[in-house]
Design a protein around this motif. Structure first.
Motif, PDB file in Angstrom:
ATOM      1  N   ILE A  38       1.057  -0.875   0.156  1.00 57.58           N
ATOM      2  CA  ILE A  38       0.100   0.160  -0.043  1.00 57.58           C
ATOM      3  C   ILE A  38       0.760   1.502   0.051  1.00 57.58           C
ATOM      4  N   LEU A  39       0.830   2.356  -1.180  1.00 57.94           N
ATOM      5  CA  LEU A  39       2.144   3.607  -1.096  1.00 57.94           C
ATOM      6  C   LEU A  39       1.249   4.098  -1.146  1.00 57.94           C
ATOM      7  N   ASN A  40       1.846   5.274   0.469  1.00 56.10           N
ATOM      8  CA  ASN A  40       0.886   6.684   0.789  1.00 56.10           C
ATOM      9  C   ASN A  40       1.347   7.396  -0.072  1.00 56.10           C
ATOM     10  N   LEU A  41      -0.215   7.671  -0.718  1.00 53.57           N
ATOM     11  CA  LEU A  41      -0.783   8.489  -1.420  1.00 53.57           C
ATOM     12  C   LEU A  41      -0.295  10.227  -1.189  1.00 53.57           C
ATOM     13  N   ASN A  42      -0.640  10.312  -0.387  1.00 53.69           N
ATOM     14  CA  ASN A  42      -0.407  11.457   0.345  1.00 53.69           C
ATOM     15  C   ASN A  42       0.786  12.121   0.438  1.00 53.69           C
ATOM     16  N   MET A  43       1.982  10.686   0.916  1.00 53.17           N
ATOM     17  CA  MET A  43       2.904  11.136   0.230  1.00 53.17           C
ATOM     18  C   MET A  43       4.344  11.007  -1.198  1.00 53.17           C
ATOM     19  N   ARG A  44       2.657  10.997  -1.819  1.00 56.42           N
ATOM     20  CA  ARG A  44       3.428  10.934  -3.405  1.00 56.42           C
ATOM     21  C   ARG A  44       4.100   9.852  -3.811  1.00 56.42           C
TER      22      ARG A  44
END
Length: 204
Positions: A38-44
């Motif tokens: 699960i990549l962190n979308l908020n951290m781009r």
């Protein structure tokens, strides 16, 4: 735009259709990250993601794209050699292909087949375990045993047949997810519309 998708969704559903995206929008550069983490979308770490579970972060915009259905599949060659299971109890008499214990969960209840057949993976040698759904698909389609596969993938393969069609694995919802700050992105909207059209053209 940088999009993340689970490996098997990205490789078996999305990648084969990217020529359509390229033809319609040749000026958009698309990078696909096929990763079950699960990549962190908020951290781009990615601009958006296709996920197989409902996101918990309230700041992410989510759109349910589709519901994936699963059944047990095997090849005609395998079934002619070893017979067709008569009921769920008969599954123990066959080679079942699933995920190893501790494998990164791609979606909930991914070992539904082994659980339903009441398989003890520590003591049952008639089990094959692979940590990739795409690898399980390849093993099943080449006659190694029975496996639970998504219908959209298995039903376009004429070598595969549904086994015990009354047994249906829990369905899995697929979501398109992106941060609130990206909601006005024109490129993201184009990719979202492409996904919606692709869903409409797919029998899940």
């Amino acid at each position: 735009t940088v999009e993340q998708a689970h490996k098997f969704i990205g490789s078996t559903w999305l990648a084969p259709a990217l020529s359509q995206m390229r033809s319609a929008h040749p000026n958009i550069q698309l990078t696909m990250l096929l990763d079950d983490r699960i990549l962190n979308l908020n951290m781009r770490e990615a601009d958006a993601a296709i996920r197989l579970h409902k996101p918990e972060q309230p700041e992410l915009i989510q759109r349910q794209l589709a519901t994936l259905n699963f059944h047990i599949y095997a090849t005609d060659t395998y079934l002619k050699r070893y017979g067709i299971p008569k009921d769920i109890k008969d599954l123990k008499n066959h080679t079942l292909i699933g995920f190893p214990e501790g494998a990164t969960p791609t979606f909930s209840d991914q070992n539904w087949l082994l659980r339903s057949a009441n398989i003890d993976t520590d003591s049952d040698n008639n089990v094959m375990m692979l940590n990739s759904l795409f690898a399980i698909y390849q093993a099943v389609r080449n006659g190694a045993g029975l496996g639970a596969l998504p219908d959209y993938l298995a039903q376009r393969d004429e070598n595969l047949k549904i086994v015990l069609p009354e047994l249906k694995a829990p369905s899995v919802n697929m979501y398109f997810v992106y941060p609130e700050e990206r909601k006005n992105s024109g490129r993201l909207s184009i990719f979202r519309d492409f996904l919606v059209k692709l869903v409409q053209d797919t029998k899940f």
